[in-house]
Motif scaffolding. Structure first.
Motif: not given
Length: 199
Positions: A60-73
């Motif tokens: 939990g509590n990990a953030h990576w745009h590589f997987h979500s494609g999200s600018k928020e990440e």
């Protein structure tokens, strides 16, 4: 390749250096060091191949745009307590070289408002003799392979052979950062894995 020299040079500059035989060993160390912390990750094939994000995500509590494609990440990753970045090239003389297109990975590696720990993760295939060779490797090995992976319409992506110093709209070489010392008051780890990882 002189890993003993590399370790000594980075330690003298204030880095905490750890060398592991396997990605699994490196993952376990990073998980221990980031227990209870929010963790951000920059785009990295090394991290992807290590399977590190999957382990962090389960916790939990990990953030990576590589997987979500999200600018928020990307924003969440930049403000995390711990940040993990791959490396395009590493010199035995004590420099880390990273090339970036959007600047999110480089900037978050330099500064985060809540940053307590930073991690640079590297396979032995990224190690070079000196800074000049590290810069060459980042431009002529890592960047073309990443441009091809991303499907960019650049001369380097077509053959993935070298930098053509293009001015294409799809160019991914827009920021080149050379890290010589950890940023102030941030415990910074250099994690070297004795495996070929990433580009």
């Amino acid at each position: 390749m002189n890993i003993e020299k590399l370790v000594k040079n980075f330690q003298s500059r204030g880095y905490v250096v750890r060398v592991f035989d396997t990605a699994e060993q490196a993952n376990n160390f990073i998980l221990e060091q980031t227990d209870g912390m929010s963790v951000g990750l920059g785009g990295s094939m090394t991290v992807e191949q290590m399977g590190l994000f999957n382990l962090l995500e389960k916790r939990g509590n990990a953030h990576w745009h590589f997987h979500s494609g999200s600018k928020e990440e990307i924003r969440r990753a930049a403000s995390a307590q711990a940040y993990i970045s791959g490396i395009n090239a590493l010199s035995e003389t004590g420099e880390i070289v990273n090339i970036d297109g959007n600047g999110n990975r480089v900037s978050a590696s330099i500064y985060g408002s809540e940053r307590e720990k930073s991690f640079f993760v590297c396979g032995i295939n990224k190690i070079t003799e000196n800074l000049d060779k590290a810069l060459w490797r980042a431009k002529n090995v890592a960047a073309p392979l990443n441009a091809r992976r991303l499907g960019r319409k650049t001369p380097c992506a077509a053959k993935a052979d070298k930098c053509y110093n293009c001015n294409c709209e799809d160019r991914i070489c827009r920021v080149t950062a050379v890290f010589t010392h950890p940023t102030n008051k941030v415990e910074t780890f250099l994690i070297i894995v004795r495996e070929n990882l990433g580009y």
